[in-house]
Write a protein that holds these residues in place. Sequence first.
Motif, short mmCIF file in Angstrom:
data_model
loop_
_atom_site.label_atom_id
_atom_site.label_comp_id
_atom_site.label_asym_id
_atom_site.label_seq_id
_atom_site.Cartn_x
_atom_site.Cartn_y
_atom_site.Cartn_z
N THR A 70 40.51 42.56 48.36
CA THR A 70 39.39 42.57 47.41
C THR A 70 39.92 42.98 46.05
O THR A 70 40.46 44.08 45.89
N LEU A 71 39.81 42.07 45.10
CA LEU A 71 40.20 42.33 43.72
C LEU A 71 38.92 42.55 42.92
O LEU A 71 38.06 41.66 42.87
N VAL A 72 38.79 43.70 42.30
CA VAL A 72 37.62 44.03 41.50
C VAL A 72 38.03 44.11 40.03
O VAL A 72 38.92 44.90 39.67
N LEU A 73 37.40 43.30 39.22
CA LEU A 73 37.66 43.28 37.78
C LEU A 73 36.41 43.76 37.06
O LEU A 73 35.32 43.23 37.28
N THR A 74 36.56 44.73 36.21
CA THR A 74 35.46 45.17 35.37
C THR A 74 35.59 44.46 34.03
O THR A 74 36.63 44.56 33.36
N MET A 75 34.54 43.75 33.64
CA MET A 75 34.59 42.89 32.47
C MET A 75 33.84 43.50 31.29
O MET A 75 32.96 44.34 31.47
N GLY A 76 34.19 43.06 30.09
CA GLY A 76 33.54 43.55 28.89
C GLY A 76 33.60 42.53 27.77
O GLY A 76 34.33 41.53 27.86
N PRO A 77 32.87 42.78 26.66
CA PRO A 77 32.80 41.80 25.58
C PRO A 77 33.97 41.83 24.61
O PRO A 77 34.14 40.91 23.82
N LYS A 78 34.78 42.88 24.67
CA LYS A 78 35.92 43.01 23.77
C LYS A 78 37.19 43.21 24.58
O LYS A 78 37.17 43.80 25.65
N PRO A 79 38.32 42.74 24.06
CA PRO A 79 39.57 42.91 24.80
C PRO A 79 39.94 44.38 24.97
O PRO A 79 39.74 45.19 24.06
N ASN A 80 40.46 44.71 26.14
CA ASN A 80 41.12 45.99 26.35
C ASN A 80 42.60 45.72 26.16
O ASN A 80 43.29 45.25 27.07
N THR A 81 43.09 46.01 24.97
CA THR A 81 44.47 45.63 24.64
C THR A 81 45.51 46.50 25.34
O THR A 81 46.70 46.20 25.27
N ALA A 82 45.06 47.55 26.03
CA ALA A 82 46.01 48.40 26.76
C ALA A 82 46.25 47.88 28.18
O ALA A 82 47.33 48.06 28.73
N TRP A 83 45.22 47.21 28.74
CA TRP A 83 45.34 46.80 30.14
C TRP A 83 46.32 45.62 30.26
O TRP A 83 46.17 44.59 29.61
N GLY A 84 47.32 45.79 31.12
CA GLY A 84 48.25 44.72 31.43
C GLY A 84 49.23 44.38 30.34
O GLY A 84 49.92 43.35 30.43
N SER A 85 49.33 45.21 29.32
CA SER A 85 50.15 44.84 28.16
C SER A 85 51.56 45.44 28.18
O SER A 85 52.40 45.04 27.38
N SER A 86 51.82 46.37 29.08
CA SER A 86 53.13 47.00 29.12
C SER A 86 54.19 46.00 29.59
O SER A 86 53.92 45.18 30.47
N PRO A 87 55.40 46.05 29.04
CA PRO A 87 56.47 45.19 29.55
C PRO A 87 56.69 45.35 31.05
O PRO A 87 57.07 44.38 31.72
N ALA A 88 56.44 46.56 31.56
CA ALA A 88 56.62 46.79 32.99
C ALA A 88 55.58 46.05 33.83
O ALA A 88 55.77 45.86 35.04
N ASP A 89 54.47 45.63 33.20
CA ASP A 89 53.39 44.95 33.93
C ASP A 89 53.51 43.43 33.85
O ASP A 89 52.68 42.72 34.41
N ALA A 90 54.52 42.92 33.17
CA ALA A 90 54.67 41.47 33.03
C ALA A 90 55.07 40.83 34.36
O ALA A 90 55.74 41.46 35.19
N PRO A 91 54.68 39.58 34.60
CA PRO A 91 55.09 38.89 35.83
C PRO A 91 56.60 38.71 35.90
O PRO A 91 57.30 38.80 34.88
N PRO A 92 57.12 38.43 37.08
CA PRO A 92 58.57 38.22 37.24
C PRO A 92 59.07 37.01 36.44
O PRO A 92 58.32 36.10 36.11
N SER A 93 60.36 37.01 36.16
CA SER A 93 61.00 35.94 35.42
C SER A 93 62.49 35.96 35.72
O SER A 93 63.03 36.99 36.16
N LEU A 94 63.18 34.83 35.52
CA LEU A 94 64.63 34.82 35.73
C LEU A 94 65.32 35.86 34.86
O LEU A 94 66.23 36.56 35.30
#
Length: 786
Positions: free
Chosen positions: A759-783
């Motif tokens: 179960t993935l729960v996302l809390t949504m809002g009208p403005k971007p949360n620029t802190a969520w998911g923005s850390s380099p450590a949170d980026a998807p994998p890459s070569l």
Amino acid sequence: MTRTRWKISMRLRPARIALLGAAAWLAWPPVAQAQAQAPVDRANPLVGTAPLDRPEWIGNAPPAGEPLYSGMTSPGARLPHSSVEAAPVNVNVELSYPWGVPTPYYYTNPTMIGFTGGGGPTYGARAQPILMPVVGDWTVPPVYTEAYYDKAQETASPGYYSLFLNSFQTRAELTATQWTSLMRFTFPETKRAHLILNLSGRGGTVEIVGDYVVRGMAAGPREEDVRDGRYFVAEFSKPFATHGTFRKAPGTNRGYGIGDKDVQPGAERIEGKFAGAYLDFATRKGETVLVKIAHGTSYAEAEQRLRAESPGWDFDGVRAKARAAWAGLLDRVQVRGGTPKQQMLFYSTLFQSFASPRLVARKGERFTDAKGQVQTAPYDRYGPVPFWDTGRNQIVLLELMEPEVVRDIMRSELDMARERGFMNTSFHGDNAVFLYLGAMKRGIAFDYAAAYEYLRRNATDPKGPRDYLAEYDRQGWIADEIPPGNPSPPYAGGKAGAATTLEYAWDDAAMADLAARLGHKDDAARFARRALNYRNVFDPTIGFVRGRTADGKWITPFDPAEPYYNFMMKEASGWSTLWLAPQDVQGMIAELGGRDAFNAKLDAFFATPYAPKGICRDCTGVIGQFVQGNQPDQHAPYLYAWSGQPWKTQGLVRQVLDQLYGSDASGYGYPGMDDQGATSSWYVMSALGFYPVDPSSDVYVLGSPIFDRSTLKMGNGKVLEIVARNNSAANRYIQSATLNGRPWTRPWFRHADVANGATLVLTMGPKPNTAWGSSPADAPPSLSRP
């Protein structure tokens, strides 16, 4: 989009389209009713058959004298991965200019010329015979007797199609089983009812057998010309009052038209181009005449299929079974929330996602293999996967929902490789490895070592299907030849060297991963080196992928906004092609100068107006330079997940879903060709809230779900639930997330995170949360590492 794509058809005036659109809108149920409907009843197969109509989203296509690309889907009656389809035909392909792919239906065309009962949903204009009910006078095909039909009375649902032919006051209804088509025609009172049946211009033989049966054998050397077997048998529920045969007369004399006709009253057999039969009836008002059609590798096989799957004339029973088959599949995904239109589009695109690959033979049935030999299938045998198209997204949807089907698809592809010597490819990439590696990572059991032998042969043998492999292997990139004149569309004679280099590098990244997993260390190292070859066609002085001549020089002049059709790029501009290294997004970020520079470039991509001099037919559905209507950059909105600005992905995905699907007057428009389920699958997964940027990986990148709650029952029986709290059209930005109750800061997840249910729960809002998911450590994998 694959292959050369041009054809011609009539277009309705805007006023007519607006009226059709109003009828479509009025037909949609209110919210409460839509919530109560089953998924199968919310799917509308007409979705995808219309083009967009807003100039700001179309770009500069089409060229003068051509219609705009629609999704080129079919609204006909079929089963999932159907072997055959009972389909309406309102495009006279054989009296048309080549355009797009040979699709028999274009939503805005106002007249119908017939119905087909074979060929499957993928590019089904090759299906034959064509059958047309006529009242009164008729003409010999290919000059078909056209009939106006009432859009307000045109109905399509999974496994069923119906419309009213106003010109003849006749209703036509279509349904299908796996191997047979069933048609029901309701005539007015008349002594001049006819059913006109004919083969295509490739010709063949048609024979009337007794008072109830017409059978025939289609000519044509190509497999796609006789994809359901050369033979057909059509059985009628009412005896013929009179009958005869016809054909286009032999010879090349055209007279003042297309030549002469040859009509033979009372005859029972004929051979030639457009060979056919006319069957006459007298009917009472409301009397029905039914026709059932099957194909096979012999008349006996076609007859056996009719006996096995359509032994009687129970049209409504066959329709109910087709509906049940679709319900069993579509019910696996349940959505709540969104608008009625969004739910309609979702289940309609989910329906279209199962257009390919086609089932060729059930286990124990006969089929013709790649060598032309008739065999008995030891498992469910499928036709080729269009890897350049559906290999980017749809195969992942199948891996999630139909792993057993995927296993048989992989067996089919492997056996075709054994028959041909190489694994199938599609267009100019070599993407079959995406299917096998993606399935392996999703836990689908298979003999991957056996498949690897042929995947490796594709990637290493210059005699194989990778064109220009020798120079790619030798120098790490593929040169282009500068054509005379304007290289922008419609020029299509080049090597697409830059784009093909990128495709091969992406393929090689997957090959390196697969080789390592199978213990082939030397191969893994070789392919890993080649996986970085995308860098060899990146020009750092201008910040774009660019073609090179044989001496290594960058091609000049170069305009990244021009959609070169087959010169340097493939059906795409330099802007669109720039992002085609999903195996190494971090490497792309480094090439462009870091996160800030990458984001600025990506921002410009979506903001720079699309205004090239050349016209790319495939390049429709635009937001800035982004082209949703073709494959090369469909993943681009999701790349912000790597560069620390996932909120831009969330906003863009919503924009694409809102503006580029169903935004036309009819409500059925697509941003370009569906290509057998590819553009549909993009909508399905993006509407749920995730997308596989690299289908060979096990990573799903988060977007912005349009539904408050959705559940996807995966093939293993486990359920992935996605909940979007405070969700609305305005609240499109993720504020926070949890996965199975744990805080989740990554804008992506792996298949293993959800494979046993989640179960993935996302809390949504009208403005971007620029802190969520923005850390380099949170980026998807890459070569490459950040």
